[in-house]
Design an enzyme around this catalytic site. Structure first.
Site, PDB file in Angstrom:
ATOM      1  N   ILE A   1      -3.756   0.666  -2.855  1.00  0.00           N
ATOM      2  CA  ILE A   1      -4.333  -0.681  -2.996  1.00  0.00           C
ATOM      3  C   ILE A   1      -5.758  -0.580  -2.482  1.00  0.00           C
ATOM      4  CG2 ILE A   1      -4.380  -3.084  -2.211  1.00  0.00           C
ATOM      5  CD1 ILE A   1      -1.459  -3.167  -2.128  1.00  0.00           C
ATOM      6  N   ASP A   2      -6.708  -0.690  -3.359  1.00  0.00           N
ATOM      7  CA  ASP A   2      -8.097  -0.757  -2.933  1.00  0.00           C
ATOM      8  C   ASP A   2      -8.419  -2.235  -2.781  1.00  0.00           C
ATOM      9  OD1 ASP A   2     -10.676   0.183  -2.323  1.00  0.00           O
ATOM     10  OD2 ASP A   2     -11.336  -0.304  -4.352  1.00  0.00           O
TER      11      ASP A   2
ATOM     12  N   GLU B   1      -4.947   7.631   0.211  1.00  0.00           N
ATOM     13  CA  GLU B   1      -5.379   6.974   1.454  1.00  0.00           C
ATOM     14  C   GLU B   1      -4.302   6.942   2.549  1.00  0.00           C
ATOM     15  OE1 GLU B   1      -6.751   2.927   1.058  1.00  0.00           O
ATOM     16  OE2 GLU B   1      -7.098   2.751   3.217  1.00  0.00           O
TER      17      GLU B   1
ATOM     18  N   ASP C   1     -12.074   5.639  -2.896  1.00  0.00           N
ATOM     19  CA  ASP C   1     -12.695   4.321  -3.076  1.00  0.00           C
ATOM     20  C   ASP C   1     -13.652   4.293  -4.270  1.00  0.00           C
ATOM     21  OD1 ASP C   1     -11.544   2.660  -1.124  1.00  0.00           O
ATOM     22  OD2 ASP C   1     -12.703   3.652   0.449  1.00  0.00           O
TER      23      ASP C   1
ATOM     24  N   ASP D   1      -6.158   5.512  -4.494  1.00  0.00           N
ATOM     25  CA  ASP D   1      -6.171   4.401  -3.545  1.00  0.00           C
ATOM     26  C   ASP D   1      -5.052   3.466  -3.994  1.00  0.00           C
ATOM     27  OD1 ASP D   1      -6.651   2.359  -1.801  1.00  0.00           O
ATOM     28  OD2 ASP D   1      -8.836   2.574  -1.914  1.00  0.00           O
TER      29      ASP D   1
ATOM     30  N   THR E   1      -7.441  -4.016   0.276  1.00  0.00           N
ATOM     31  CA  THR E   1      -6.249  -4.609   0.921  1.00  0.00           C
ATOM     32  C   THR E   1      -6.566  -5.995   1.490  1.00  0.00           C
ATOM     33  OG1 THR E   1      -5.512  -2.386   1.451  1.00  0.00           O
ATOM     34  CG2 THR E   1      -4.396  -4.158   2.592  1.00  0.00           C
TER      35      THR E   1
ATOM     36  N   ASP F   1       0.851  -1.204   0.000  1.00  0.00           N
ATOM     37  CA  ASP F   1       0.000   0.000   0.000  1.00  0.00           C
ATOM     38  C   ASP F   1       0.888   1.256   0.000  1.00  0.00           C
ATOM     39  OD1 ASP F   1      -3.116  -0.821   1.220  1.00  0.00           O
ATOM     40  OD2 ASP F   1      -1.493  -2.244   1.489  1.00  0.00           O
TER      41      ASP F   1
HETATM   42  N1  LIG Z   1     -16.726  -0.512   7.516  1.00  0.00           N
HETATM   43  C1  LIG Z   1     -16.590  -0.241   6.230  1.00  0.00           C
HETATM   44  N2  LIG Z   1     -17.672  -0.022   5.463  1.00  0.00           N
HETATM   45  C2  LIG Z   1     -17.542   0.221   4.159  1.00  0.00           C
HETATM   46  N3  LIG Z   1     -16.378   0.271   3.521  1.00  0.00           N
HETATM   47  C3  LIG Z   1     -15.281   0.067   4.228  1.00  0.00           C
HETATM   48  C4  LIG Z   1     -15.322  -0.205   5.610  1.00  0.00           C
HETATM   49  N4  LIG Z   1     -14.081  -0.367   6.034  1.00  0.00           N
HETATM   50  C5  LIG Z   1     -13.294  -0.195   4.972  1.00  0.00           C
HETATM   51  N5  LIG Z   1     -14.028   0.072   3.892  1.00  0.00           N
HETATM   52  C6  LIG Z   1     -13.561   0.387   2.558  1.00  0.00           C
HETATM   53  O1  LIG Z   1     -13.841  -0.650   1.636  1.00  0.00           O
HETATM   54  C7  LIG Z   1     -12.752  -0.712   0.748  1.00  0.00           C
HETATM   55  C8  LIG Z   1     -12.685  -2.035   0.085  1.00  0.00           C
HETATM   56  O2  LIG Z   1     -13.631  -2.025  -0.932  1.00  0.00           O
HETATM   57  P1  LIG Z   1     -14.797  -3.066  -1.026  1.00  0.00           P
HETATM   58  O3  LIG Z   1     -15.657  -2.940   0.143  1.00  0.00           O
HETATM   59  O4  LIG Z   1     -15.436  -2.839  -2.336  1.00  0.00           O
HETATM   60  O5  LIG Z   1     -14.053  -4.412  -1.090  1.00  0.00           O
HETATM   61  S1  LIG Z   1     -14.108  -5.570  -0.054  1.00  0.00           S
HETATM   62  O6  LIG Z   1     -14.788  -6.652  -0.701  1.00  0.00           O
HETATM   63  O7  LIG Z   1     -14.818  -5.186   1.115  1.00  0.00           O
HETATM   64  O8  LIG Z   1     -12.715  -5.840   0.249  1.00  0.00           O
HETATM   65  C9  LIG Z   1     -11.591  -0.458   1.641  1.00  0.00           C
HETATM   66  O9  LIG Z   1     -10.562   0.056   0.863  1.00  0.00           O
HETATM   67  P2  LIG Z   1      -9.040  -0.238   1.218  1.00  0.00           P
HETATM   68  O10 LIG Z   1      -8.810   0.228   2.642  1.00  0.00           O
HETATM   69  O11 LIG Z   1      -8.372   0.620   0.221  1.00  0.00           O
HETATM   70  O12 LIG Z   1      -8.831  -1.679   1.023  1.00  0.00           O
HETATM   71  C10 LIG Z   1     -12.076   0.583   2.603  1.00  0.00           C
HETATM   72  O13 LIG Z   1     -11.830   1.893   2.186  1.00  0.00           O
HETATM   73 MG   LIG Z   2     -10.112   1.476  -0.782  1.00  0.00          MG
HETATM   74 MG   LIG Z   3      -6.479   1.233   0.044  1.00  0.00          MG
HETATM   75 MG   LIG Z   4      -7.214   0.756   3.540  1.00  0.00          MG
END
Ligand SMILES: Nc1ncnc2c1ncn2[C@@H]1O[C@H](COP(=O)(O)OS(=O)(=O)O)[C@@H](OP(=O)(O)O)[C@H]1O
Ligand SMILES: [Mg+2]
Ligand SMILES: [Mg+2]
Ligand SMILES: [Mg+2]
Length: 388
Positions: free
Chosen positions: A185-186, A120, A325, A183, A188, A95
């Site tokens: 790494i979206d 991020e 995101d 982002d 993670t 990341d």
């Molecule tokens: N509690 C909660 N509710 C909603 N969303 C959240 C939550 N926590 C995190 N995130 C964000 O979700 C990003 C990951 O995207 P997705 O939800 O589409 O993918 S996943 O299937 O859940 O991994 C993830 O992105 P990354 O942190 O970049 O991985 C977060 O930004």
């Molecule tokens: Mg993300």
């Molecule tokens: Mg990310």
């Molecule tokens: Mg993250």
């Protein structure tokens, strides 16, 4: 002290089952439109003549290089590479490394004096005593990745350069001027599982998303090849190519108008989206197929090429969506003919800073299905409210 969130067992099984390209199954059954809806015509060069051509070329380069760094880490993930942020979400050397690579490439390619990046990650934990070793690993990864391109590797970055590159992402964005939105790494959690993730890079100009690039290293491009780069610029359409730069093909969302034949995407993680609510909405629409649960903005990419027709995202109460995101994914879908809105049908507003202010959730589909989807969402939200 940073705490590790992934058990040794998980890491061991990840490293045992790699390489991922062999381990990664095709995502969709034939009934879920596995066949790409991309036109086969050659369209190289069509985009570069338009107004954000230089920015688009830099963004594609930056996201592809960052994806290279992520792939390297995912192939050899070490327990020491995974840490927990203050909000308990995981963060890895990839990341941070991806964010540094994108920042460096964009600043080298474009005017660094006016550079603004909303991203991020920040370097807070890496500047602590216990972050020193992690920082060394990130610096090595970043320098190796930049050198592998042949263009950026002349002068290796110092630890301080890497920290500064990561912290260039602290911009607040907003309604005026240009701001990159990243982002690194979206998904993670998907990255750690060996599943889907994306490097997601967008550009805001006067509060509107004008470029979107999604590098999805584990998303199948064809039956033979894995790894997709989606890119879109405003009024320019959406294109898909391999991460190593094959001829781009123009993609389009599905033209389905019968919800019964539609399939829908949602978050893999139940903590990120209300699966019960999605299932109620799908039932009202008459959707027969089970949900397709994949991590990250790879959902937007897959939808832009007609794999599935609907994306439903309803975070738990109190969660605030971040612009990184959705910015890149939004444009990739919009330029492929799709519609992205909040649960009340309002367009997403990326001009308000680092957060998106939304009504309830985010819904995505094509123009024909949107009216029925909005109706089903409204009814389902009312039912949910009256049952509380
Ligand atoms: N509690 C909660 N509710 C909603 N969303 C959240 C939550 N926590 C995190 N995130 C964000 O979700 C990003 C990951 O995207 P997705 O939800 O589409 O993918 S996943 O299937 O859940 O991994 C993830 O992105 P990354 O942190 O970049 O991985 C977060 O930004
Ligand atoms: Mg993300
Ligand atoms: Mg990310
Ligand atoms: Mg993250």
């Amino acid at each position: 002290m940073a705490t590790f969130t992934v058990s040794t067992g998980t890491i061991n099984s990840l490293t045992r089952t790699l390489p991922l390209t062999k381990n990664t199954k095709p995502l969709f059954s034939p009934s879920l439109h596995l066949t790409l809806k991309a036109s086969k015509s050659t369209l190289r060069g069509a985009i570069t003549s338009m107004s954000y051509g230089k920015e688009l070329a830099a963004a594609k380069n930056a996201a592809s290089l960052a994806a290279r760094l992520c792939q390297k880490v995912q192939k050899a993930l070490l327990q020491a590479d995974v840490q927990s942020k203050s909000d308990k979400s995981p963060v890895t050397v990839a990341d941070y490394g991806s964010q540094a690579v994108v920042s460096v490439v964009l600043q080298k390619e474009l005017d660094s004096a006016s550079f603004s990046l909303v991203a991020e990650e920040d370097s807070g934990d890496l500047r602590k005593e216990e972050g020193k070793e992690t920082l060394q690993r990130i610096m090595k990864l970043v320098n190796e990745t930049l050198a592998s391109d042949g263009t950026y590797g002349n002068a290796p970055l110092s630890e301080e350069d890497v920290l500064a590159a990561i912290d260039s992402g602290r911009s607040e964005g907003g309604p005026s001027g240009q701001h990159w939105v990243l982002d690194p790494i979206d998904g993670t959690k998907g990255f750690l599982r060996g599943d889907q993730y994306a490097v997601a890079l967008g550009l805001l100009d006067e509060g509107k998303v004008v470029l979107g690039v999604l590098a999805c290293p584990n998303l199948p491009l064809s039956e033979e090849k894995v790894g997709c780069l989606f890119y879109a610029q405003v009024s320019g359409g959406t294109y898909m190519q391999s991460l190593d730069g094959s001829t781009p093909t123009k993609v389009h969302v599905t033209d389905l108008d019968n919800p019964e034949e539609a399939s829908f995407f949602e978050s893999f993680e139940a903590a990120h989206s209300l699966h019960d609510l999605s299932s109620l909405i799908a039932k009202k629409l008459g959707v027969k197929a089970p949900p397709v649960r994949i991590d990250s903005q790879a959902k937007y990419g897959a939808l832009s090429r007609g794999d599935g027709a609907i994306y439903l995202r309803f975070p738990h109460k109190g969660y605030r969506e971040k612009i990184w995101d959705h910015a890149a994914g939004y444009l990739v879908v919009a330029e492929a003919g799709g519609v992205v809105s909040d649960a009340a049908g309002n367009p997403l507003d990326f001009s308000k800073g680092r957060y998106l202010d939304l009504h309830e959730g985010i819904i995505v589909t094509n123009q024909k299905l949107m009216p029925a989807l909005l109706k089903a969402v409204k009814e389902s939200l009312n039912e949910k409210a009256s049952s509380l």
